[in-house]
Design an enzyme around this catalytic site. Structure first.
Site, PDB file in Angstrom:
ATOM      1  N   GLN A  85       0.863  -1.195   0.000  1.00  0.00           N
ATOM      2  CA  GLN A  85       0.000   0.000   0.000  1.00  0.00           C
ATOM      3  C   GLN A  85       0.893   1.237   0.000  1.00  0.00           C
ATOM      4  O   GLN A  85       1.605   1.477   0.973  1.00  0.00           O
ATOM      5  CB  GLN A  85      -0.852  -0.056   1.274  1.00  0.00           C
ATOM      6  CG  GLN A  85      -1.649   1.165   1.605  1.00  0.00           C
ATOM      7  CD  GLN A  85      -2.159   1.071   3.050  1.00  0.00           C
ATOM      8  OE1 GLN A  85      -2.015   0.057   3.715  1.00  0.00           O
ATOM      9  NE2 GLN A  85      -2.730   2.136   3.549  1.00  0.00           N
ATOM     10  N   GLY A  86       0.875   1.998  -1.082  1.00  0.00           N
ATOM     11  CA  GLY A  86       1.773   3.145  -1.210  1.00  0.00           C
ATOM     12  C   GLY A  86       1.053   4.465  -1.013  1.00  0.00           C
ATOM     13  O   GLY A  86       0.649   5.120  -1.985  1.00  0.00           O
ATOM     14  N   SER A  88       2.062   6.799   2.135  1.00  0.00           N
ATOM     15  CA  SER A  88       2.961   7.748   2.810  1.00  0.00           C
ATOM     16  C   SER A  88       4.150   8.126   1.940  1.00  0.00           C
ATOM     17  O   SER A  88       4.657   7.312   1.162  1.00  0.00           O
ATOM     18  CB  SER A  88       3.489   7.139   4.110  1.00  0.00           C
ATOM     19  OG  SER A  88       2.428   6.706   4.907  1.00  0.00           O
ATOM     20  N   GLU A 203      -8.360  -0.853   7.599  1.00  0.00           N
ATOM     21  CA  GLU A 203      -7.078  -0.992   8.306  1.00  0.00           C
ATOM     22  C   GLU A 203      -7.216  -0.611   9.777  1.00  0.00           C
ATOM     23  O   GLU A 203      -6.573  -1.197  10.649  1.00  0.00           O
ATOM     24  CB  GLU A 203      -6.020  -0.111   7.628  1.00  0.00           C
ATOM     25  CG  GLU A 203      -4.648  -0.232   8.281  1.00  0.00           C
ATOM     26  CD  GLU A 203      -3.537   0.455   7.481  1.00  0.00           C
ATOM     27  OE1 GLU A 203      -3.845   1.182   6.523  1.00  0.00           O
ATOM     28  OE2 GLU A 203      -2.364   0.252   7.837  1.00  0.00           O
ATOM     29  N   SER A 315      -1.179   8.093  12.965  1.00  0.00           N
ATOM     30  CA  SER A 315      -0.701   8.118  14.361  1.00  0.00           C
ATOM     31  C   SER A 315      -1.867   8.265  15.348  1.00  0.00           C
ATOM     32  O   SER A 315      -2.973   8.653  14.959  1.00  0.00           O
ATOM     33  CB  SER A 315       0.277   9.276  14.548  1.00  0.00           C
ATOM     34  OG  SER A 315      -0.441  10.496  14.441  1.00  0.00           O
TER      35      SER A 315
HETATM   36  C1  LIG Z   1       4.909  -0.346  11.056  1.00  0.00           C
HETATM   37  C2  LIG Z   1       4.463   0.666  10.064  1.00  0.00           C
HETATM   38  C3  LIG Z   1       3.924   0.261   8.859  1.00  0.00           C
HETATM   39  C4  LIG Z   1       3.540   1.214   7.910  1.00  0.00           C
HETATM   40  N1  LIG Z   1       3.044   0.764   6.710  1.00  0.00           N
HETATM   41  C5  LIG Z   1       2.703   1.667   5.774  1.00  0.00           C
HETATM   42  C6  LIG Z   1       2.265   1.213   4.499  1.00  0.00           C
HETATM   43  O1  LIG Z   1       2.187   0.011   4.208  1.00  0.00           O
HETATM   44  N2  LIG Z   1       1.939   2.148   3.570  1.00  0.00           N
HETATM   45  C7  LIG Z   1       2.003   3.491   3.823  1.00  0.00           C
HETATM   46  O2  LIG Z   1       1.645   4.275   2.960  1.00  0.00           O
HETATM   47  N3  LIG Z   1       2.434   3.955   5.021  1.00  0.00           N
HETATM   48  C8  LIG Z   1       2.790   3.072   5.993  1.00  0.00           C
HETATM   49  N4  LIG Z   1       3.253   3.505   7.215  1.00  0.00           N
HETATM   50  C9  LIG Z   1       3.449   4.945   7.425  1.00  0.00           C
HETATM   51  C10 LIG Z   1       2.443   5.583   8.369  1.00  0.00           C
HETATM   52  O3  LIG Z   1       1.171   5.649   7.784  1.00  0.00           O
HETATM   53  C11 LIG Z   1       3.005   6.976   8.718  1.00  0.00           C
HETATM   54  O4  LIG Z   1       4.207   6.767   9.428  1.00  0.00           O
HETATM   55  C12 LIG Z   1       2.041   7.774   9.549  1.00  0.00           C
HETATM   56  O5  LIG Z   1       0.935   8.180   8.784  1.00  0.00           O
HETATM   57  C13 LIG Z   1       2.722   9.012  10.165  1.00  0.00           C
HETATM   58  O6  LIG Z   1       3.368   9.764   9.194  1.00  0.00           O
HETATM   59  P1  LIG Z   1       4.882  10.237   9.378  1.00  0.00           P
HETATM   60  O7  LIG Z   1       5.709   9.048   9.743  1.00  0.00           O
HETATM   61  O8  LIG Z   1       5.263  11.028   8.176  1.00  0.00           O
HETATM   62  O9  LIG Z   1       4.875  11.181  10.671  1.00  0.00           O
HETATM   63  P2  LIG Z   1       4.486  12.730  10.702  1.00  0.00           P
HETATM   64  O10 LIG Z   1       3.256  12.946   9.908  1.00  0.00           O
HETATM   65  O11 LIG Z   1       5.697  13.523  10.366  1.00  0.00           O
HETATM   66  O12 LIG Z   1       4.146  12.914  12.242  1.00  0.00           O
HETATM   67  C14 LIG Z   1       5.160  13.000  13.236  1.00  0.00           C
HETATM   68  C15 LIG Z   1       4.484  13.222  14.575  1.00  0.00           C
HETATM   69  O13 LIG Z   1       3.765  14.473  14.553  1.00  0.00           O
HETATM   70  C16 LIG Z   1       2.397  14.242  14.910  1.00  0.00           C
HETATM   71  N5  LIG Z   1       1.518  15.114  14.107  1.00  0.00           N
HETATM   72  C17 LIG Z   1       1.610  15.350  12.781  1.00  0.00           C
HETATM   73  N6  LIG Z   1       0.625  16.182  12.389  1.00  0.00           N
HETATM   74  C18 LIG Z   1      -0.124  16.450  13.491  1.00  0.00           C
HETATM   75  C19 LIG Z   1      -1.294  17.229  13.727  1.00  0.00           C
HETATM   76  N7  LIG Z   1      -1.898  17.906  12.732  1.00  0.00           N
HETATM   77  N8  LIG Z   1      -1.791  17.265  14.981  1.00  0.00           N
HETATM   78  C20 LIG Z   1      -1.200  16.575  15.991  1.00  0.00           C
HETATM   79  N9  LIG Z   1      -0.064  15.829  15.822  1.00  0.00           N
HETATM   80  C21 LIG Z   1       0.445  15.762  14.594  1.00  0.00           C
HETATM   81  C22 LIG Z   1       2.110  12.786  14.582  1.00  0.00           C
HETATM   82  O14 LIG Z   1       1.075  12.276  15.397  1.00  0.00           O
HETATM   83  C23 LIG Z   1       3.452  12.133  14.909  1.00  0.00           C
HETATM   84  O15 LIG Z   1       3.520  11.855  16.293  1.00  0.00           O
HETATM   85  C24 LIG Z   1       3.647   2.595   8.185  1.00  0.00           C
HETATM   86  C25 LIG Z   1       4.178   3.008   9.419  1.00  0.00           C
HETATM   87  C26 LIG Z   1       4.585   2.066  10.346  1.00  0.00           C
HETATM   88  C27 LIG Z   1       5.151   2.533  11.640  1.00  0.00           C
END
Ligand SMILES: Cc1cc2nc3c(=O)[nH]c(=O)nc-3n(C[C@H](O)[C@H](O)[C@H](O)COP(=O)(O)OP(=O)(O)OC[C@H]3O[C@@H](n4cnc5c(N)ncnc54)[C@H](O)[C@@H]3O)c2cc1C
Length: 331
Positions: A85-86, A88, A203, A315
């Site tokens: 699933q692409g 992020s 999901e 998150s």
């Molecule tokens: C084990 C695992 C599997 C994954 N698998 C997939 C996958 O298959 N496909 C895919 O597309 N993605 C996948 N992901 C990615 C996941 O969806 C993202 O990591 C997630 O959406 C958070 O994005 P980010 O890492 O860019 O963090 P950021 O968006 O940079 O956030 C960093 C921190 O800031 C906080 N934050 C950000 N914006 C706000 C706001 N507006 N208000 C309050 N707090 C905020 C967040 O809660 C977090 O704590 C996976 C992640 C993990 C850990």
């Protein structure tokens, strides 16, 4: 796991709960839920690289190209082909609507260029459901389209990401002018956000049922001689997931995605996953690196994984945000 899927498919077990038109044997998600629950009781530790069956396939069958989806499901169930699933990107996680991977019309299809990250199981997958921008950057969630991309196409590069727990689930995927035929658009062009929300509803909601079956097994499994009170608390957290994910299962059975309310289930699953593994850890299970015992080595991996489960699928903060905005409609 691939061998297990092959056997389950040959004997028909994992075809129950999927439509006959897509190679299934009919029935509903309740059949799938019962099968994975039984497997977990018999020691299967999780769905691993096949977890997208319950994350992507309900959406693909509901909104994807019918002929392609009907062929894709049997190949997945039989363990021949896997999915990723692409969504992020390096600069678009929580703020998914800001994603920059672009799809441009080209002949009878599109060319996709961009970069996805944290793409679970991409290193093993044949297909990836990619969310890409077909409108302007300012159009945010209104300018997105969902595509099925063949990861064996020219222009695709997959790089595995080294993880602290030693597993190789996560990967980075880049697309350089990758051609995708128009037939492989999921939903309508420009309506990728609806596809993404359908997927996230599974999901965050029904998928928790499948995951929590394995957590029961971890908590009550052979290695876990835990303190009664701690186990009781973790068990209560799991029961909360049972109740909440049951709602997701029932709504999927009725053909109605749970929508934003699935955020409750995802919050509960994150809490349960951590309390189960905290309990096992506190009970003195040997989680030290270098432990040779296979079972303990897997528990160690799972413990470290439990630290990041509050991030995938959005998150914890974003789940709270979803509940505040779309369920409680707070200002
Ligand atoms: C084990 C695992 C599997 C994954 N698998 C997939 C996958 O298959 N496909 C895919 O597309 N993605 C996948 N992901 C990615 C996941 O969806 C993202 O990591 C997630 O959406 C958070 O994005 P980010 O890492 O860019 O963090 P950021 O968006 O940079 O956030 C960093 C921190 O800031 C906080 N934050 C950000 N914006 C706000 C706001 N507006 N208000 C309050 N707090 C905020 C967040 O809660 C977090 O704590 C996976 C992640 C993990 C850990």
């Amino acid at each position: 796991m691939t061998d297990l899927m092959k056997t389950l498919h040959e004997d028909g077990w994992n075809r129950y709960g999927w439509p006959e038109a897509a190679g299934g044997l009919g029935g509903t998600i309740l059949h799938r839920a019962a099968m994975w629950e039984a497997l977990s009781r018999h020691g299967v530790r999780g769905m691993g690289p096949f977890e997208h069956l319950e994350i992507l396939m309900p959406t693909l069958l509901a909104m994807g190209p019918a002929e392609f989806s009907a062929a894709a499901l049997p190949a997945f169930l039989a363990g021949r082909e896997r999915w990723a699933q692409g969504f992020s990107e390096p600069d678009a996680g929580s703020d998914l609507a800001s994603l920059r991977t672009r799809a441009t019309a080209a002949g009878h299809g599109y060319r996709i260029t961009g970069r996805k990250i944290w793409t679970s199981w991409a290193a093993y997958a044949r297909w990836c459901l990619v969310l890409a921008r077909t409108g302007s950057v300012e159009s945010r969630h209104r300018g997105l389209t969902a595509f099925v991309v063949d990861l064996q196409s020219p222009g695709v590069a997959v790089r595995a990401i080294e993880q602290a727990n030693g597993t190789d689930e996560l990967a980075e995927v880049s697309f350089d002018e990758v051609f995708v035929p128009a037939e492989l658009v999921v939903g309508e062009p420009g309506e990728g956000w609806a596809v993404a929300m359908h997927i996230l509803s599974s999901e965050r909601g029904a998928f928790a049922w499948f995951r929590h079956c394995f957590l029961y097994r971890h908590l009550l499994g052979p290695l876990c001689c835990v303190d009664d009170n701690a186990a009781g608390d973790a068990l209560l957290d799991l029961v909360a997931v049972t109740a909440s994910s049951h709602t997701g299962i029932r709504s999927q059975e009725a053909g109605t995605p749970l929508g934003p309310a699935a955020a409750f289930t995802k919050l509960l699953l994150g809490a349960a996953e951590q309390s189960v593994h905290d309990t096992i850890f506190a009970a003195g299970t040997d989680l030290a690196v270098g432990t040779s015992d296979d079972e303990a080595a897997v528990l160690r991996q799972d413990y470290l994984f439990s630290r990041i489960v509050t991030v995938y699928g959005g998150s914890q903060q974003m789940q709270l945000e979803t509940i505040a905005r779309h369920v409680l409609r707070l200002p």
